[in-house]
Scaffold this motif. Sequence first.
Motif, PDB file in Angstrom:
ATOM      1  N   ARG A  39      97.643 -31.387 -81.500  1.00 52.33           N
ATOM      2  CA  ARG A  39      97.172 -30.414 -82.477  1.00 52.33           C
ATOM      3  C   ARG A  39      97.916 -29.102 -82.277  1.00 52.33           C
ATOM      4  N   LYS A  40      98.533 -28.691 -83.348  1.00 57.89           N
ATOM      5  CA  LYS A  40      99.254 -27.433 -83.284  1.00 57.89           C
ATOM      6  C   LYS A  40      98.272 -26.277 -83.116  1.00 57.89           C
ATOM      7  N   LYS A  41      97.141 -26.426 -83.692  1.00 57.59           N
ATOM      8  CA  LYS A  41      96.098 -25.403 -83.573  1.00 57.59           C
ATOM      9  C   LYS A  41      95.367 -25.597 -82.249  1.00 57.59           C
ATOM     10  N   ASP A  42      94.590 -24.640 -81.894  1.00 57.94           N
ATOM     11  CA  ASP A  42      93.824 -24.703 -80.651  1.00 57.94           C
ATOM     12  C   ASP A  42      92.427 -25.261 -80.860  1.00 57.94           C
ATOM     13  N   LEU A  43      92.225 -25.902 -81.992  1.00 61.39           N
ATOM     14  CA  LEU A  43      90.920 -26.465 -82.324  1.00 61.39           C
ATOM     15  C   LEU A  43      90.402 -27.372 -81.207  1.00 61.39           C
ATOM     16  N   ILE A  44      89.118 -27.209 -80.881  1.00 60.52           N
ATOM     17  CA  ILE A  44      88.453 -28.084 -79.909  1.00 60.52           C
ATOM     18  C   ILE A  44      87.523 -29.001 -80.684  1.00 60.52           C
ATOM     19  N   ILE A  45      87.587 -30.293 -80.437  1.00 69.59           N
ATOM     20  CA  ILE A  45      86.668 -31.235 -81.077  1.00 69.59           C
ATOM     21  C   ILE A  45      85.721 -31.757 -80.012  1.00 69.59           C
ATOM     22  N   ARG A  46      84.496 -31.264 -80.055  1.00 65.86           N
ATOM     23  CA  ARG A  46      83.487 -31.624 -79.060  1.00 65.86           C
ATOM     24  C   ARG A  46      82.474 -32.573 -79.685  1.00 65.86           C
ATOM     25  N   VAL A  61      82.692  -7.967 -70.304  1.00 67.75           N
ATOM     26  CA  VAL A  61      83.899  -8.770 -70.523  1.00 67.75           C
ATOM     27  C   VAL A  61      85.061  -7.904 -70.990  1.00 67.75           C
ATOM     28  N   ALA A  62      86.180  -8.036 -70.297  1.00 69.34           N
ATOM     29  CA  ALA A  62      87.405  -7.332 -70.687  1.00 69.34           C
ATOM     30  C   ALA A  62      88.332  -8.245 -71.479  1.00 69.34           C
ATOM     31  N   GLU A  63      88.507  -9.454 -71.012  1.00 70.79           N
ATOM     32  CA  GLU A  63      89.369 -10.423 -71.686  1.00 70.79           C
ATOM     33  C   GLU A  63      88.717 -11.792 -71.624  1.00 70.79           C
ATOM     34  N   ALA A  64      89.019 -12.620 -72.622  1.00 72.29           N
ATOM     35  CA  ALA A  64      88.434 -13.962 -72.640  1.00 72.29           C
ATOM     36  C   ALA A  64      89.348 -14.925 -73.372  1.00 72.29           C
ATOM     37  N   ALA A  65      89.328 -16.148 -72.931  1.00 69.79           N
ATOM     38  CA  ALA A  65      90.053 -17.223 -73.609  1.00 69.79           C
ATOM     39  C   ALA A  65      89.182 -18.467 -73.591  1.00 69.79           C
ATOM     40  N   VAL A  66      89.098 -19.134 -74.731  1.00 73.19           N
ATOM     41  CA  VAL A  66      88.312 -20.363 -74.854  1.00 73.19           C
ATOM     42  C   VAL A  66      89.269 -21.518 -75.100  1.00 73.19           C
ATOM     43  N   VAL A  67      89.137 -22.561 -74.297  1.00 82.04           N
ATOM     44  CA  VAL A  67      90.013 -23.729 -74.398  1.00 82.04           C
ATOM     45  C   VAL A  67      89.173 -25.000 -74.290  1.00 82.04           C
ATOM     46  N   GLY A  68      89.774 -26.098 -74.649  1.00 79.89           N
ATOM     47  CA  GLY A  68      89.117 -27.387 -74.490  1.00 79.89           C
ATOM     48  C   GLY A  68      89.563 -28.065 -73.211  1.00 79.89           C
ATOM     49  N   VAL A  69      88.609 -28.707 -72.534  1.00 76.94           N
ATOM     50  CA  VAL A  69      88.939 -29.487 -71.342  1.00 76.94           C
ATOM     51  C   VAL A  69      88.491 -30.924 -71.578  1.00 76.94           C
ATOM     52  N   PRO A  70      89.184 -31.882 -71.015  1.00 76.43           N
ATOM     53  CA  PRO A  70      88.833 -33.293 -71.252  1.00 76.43           C
ATOM     54  C   PRO A  70      87.411 -33.613 -70.788  1.00 76.43           C
ATOM     55  N   ASP A  71      86.735 -34.445 -71.558  1.00 74.93           N
ATOM     56  CA  ASP A  71      85.389 -34.896 -71.206  1.00 74.93           C
ATOM     57  C   ASP A  71      85.281 -36.368 -71.566  1.00 74.93           C
ATOM     58  N   ALA A  72      84.828 -37.181 -70.621  1.00 71.05           N
ATOM     59  CA  ALA A  72      84.801 -38.633 -70.818  1.00 71.05           C
ATOM     60  C   ALA A  72      83.848 -39.054 -71.919  1.00 71.05           C
ATOM     61  N   VAL A  73      82.804 -38.272 -72.165  1.00 71.78           N
ATOM     62  CA  VAL A  73      81.800 -38.648 -73.158  1.00 71.78           C
ATOM     63  C   VAL A  73      82.062 -37.993 -74.511  1.00 71.78           C
ATOM     64  N   LEU A  74      82.338 -36.691 -74.492  1.00 66.69           N
ATOM     65  CA  LEU A  74      82.459 -35.922 -75.729  1.00 66.69           C
ATOM     66  C   LEU A  74      83.886 -35.792 -76.237  1.00 66.69           C
ATOM     67  N   GLY A  75      84.840 -36.263 -75.478  1.00 70.69           N
ATOM     68  CA  GLY A  75      86.241 -36.101 -75.868  1.00 70.69           C
ATOM     69  C   GLY A  75      86.790 -34.800 -75.317  1.00 70.69           C
ATOM     70  N   GLU A  76      86.157 -33.691 -75.679  1.00 75.21           N
ATOM     71  CA  GLU A  76      86.509 -32.383 -75.158  1.00 75.21           C
ATOM     72  C   GLU A  76      85.247 -31.574 -74.894  1.00 75.21           C
ATOM     73  N   GLU A  77      85.299 -30.719 -73.886  1.00 70.16           N
ATOM     74  CA  GLU A  77      84.217 -29.790 -73.626  1.00 70.16           C
ATOM     75  C   GLU A  77      84.758 -28.380 -73.807  1.00 70.16           C
ATOM     76  N   VAL A  78      83.885 -27.464 -74.165  1.00 65.79           N
ATOM     77  CA  VAL A  78      84.288 -26.081 -74.386  1.00 65.79           C
ATOM     78  C   VAL A  78      84.257 -25.325 -73.058  1.00 65.79           C
TER      79      VAL A  78
END
Length: 499
Positions: free
Chosen positions: A395-402, A422-439
């Motif tokens: 995915r070219k976008k940073d979309l997370i599918i949970r 909070v000064a800075e923040a970044a949200v990414v997807g991490v692999p999850d065996a059940v949900l596909g991705e976790e936030v």
Amino acid sequence: MTNLATLLTASASAHGDRIAVRHETTALTYARLDDLSARTAALLQTRGVRPGDRVAVIMPNVPHFPVAYYGILRAGAVVVPLNPLLKAREIAFALRDCGARTVLTSPMSAAEAAEAAADTEADCLVVEPAGFDALLDAAVPLPGVAEAKDSDLAVILYTSGTTGTPKGAELTHRNLLGNAATAVQTLFHIRPDDVLFGGLPLFHAFGQTCALNTAVAAGATLTLLTRFDPAAALETIRRDAVTVLLGVTTMYAALLHAELPEGFDAPRLRLAVAGGASLPVEVLHGFESRFGVDVLEGYGLSETSPVAAFNPPDRPRKPGSIGLPVRGVELRLVREDGTTAGPGEVAEIAIRGENVMAGYHNRPSATAEAIRDGWFHTGDLARVDEDGYHFIVDRKKDLIIRGGYNVYPREVEEVLYAHPAVAEAAVVGVPDAVLGEEVAAVVVLRPGAHTTAEEIRDHVKAEVAAYKHPRVVRLADALPKGPTGKILKREIAVPPDTP
């Protein structure tokens, strides 16, 4: 006349006594669904709804959803389906953005919807069986269906990219009628005696087109499941003799690993359709072996009504592939310079056809960026083989599918930045065996600030729908940045078990 609601009126005329919608012990015939939608249209008119007005629908998968959906369309208004898990802040944004003057909500969302409606001065009507049905019984059914042109809006679906607020994808009557007809006639080959599994959320494009509109277009039965649970899904498949199963990756994985009830049998199940995210080949083969049915994968987006590609049932299937462009649709892979990529080369998917949205509501610049020379640029990277089958690469976008739900990092990051520590923040997807991705969220605190990962998680949880808030929160000293100071998400590695 091209009003999407004619799908229902035509099937009610041809199959009035057949069951249109089942839900637990409730069953609505086509004649009854037609009547209730006509009464809903009349009720909306008495409350001031006129052709072209936006009406939000905030409901889970219950029979009142199709009643409201087709009723709004019959009145000539535009349906704005919203996730019933949204909070008041999120609902209010959508209502204000599309100018919705009326909200139909189920009791489970009533408090949040009412707060949002009050904030935007919209009329809020709680659709609970006793009171709402009494209002419908007192209404005089609206005769016929409001006229609509092909280009008139039927539905606004809210989606969003990773660099902005949610955008309303404007889908026309032509978009949705064409996509439903393609699914019925060339992809799923739906017949009136089919029973479609309704576990996909109807507020989402996949469930709306491939389950609801497809079933109604064919005069088939849609059996609804309010909340997906593998045990409940298996019971629904058995009890209602489901013939066509529609689901996302996490549903297939859950059904594959669920314990089968004693004596479970699904002799009428003839087809399984997968979409929403790539289905692991091992899950596909395992599901087919366990249930004795072919799984056909497809691809689409809210902006494409949604189906754009599918593994056609009359051609060889290629596991792991999204298949070929569907009828009335073209796909091309576009390089960064705008030229077309060749077989085996990875490039961005662009789509042209009767399914592509009219544009993003009140977002001319976003529309111009997405639709260029008639081609909708998806942001998804793929390759095509010598037979024309497409394979999603990344995915070219940073979309997370949970778990089949889209989570857009920028929206969650905005809430994180609202936290005083909070000064800075970044949200990414991490692999999850059940949900596909976790936030996951990685946060840098302001100098001298003190807080915990749990407190930050609770802050976000209170502001966004349950599926969006980060289960994984990590406090860091700094975030990786490029020369211009842009945070480099590709360099952020967050272990799934980070506390």
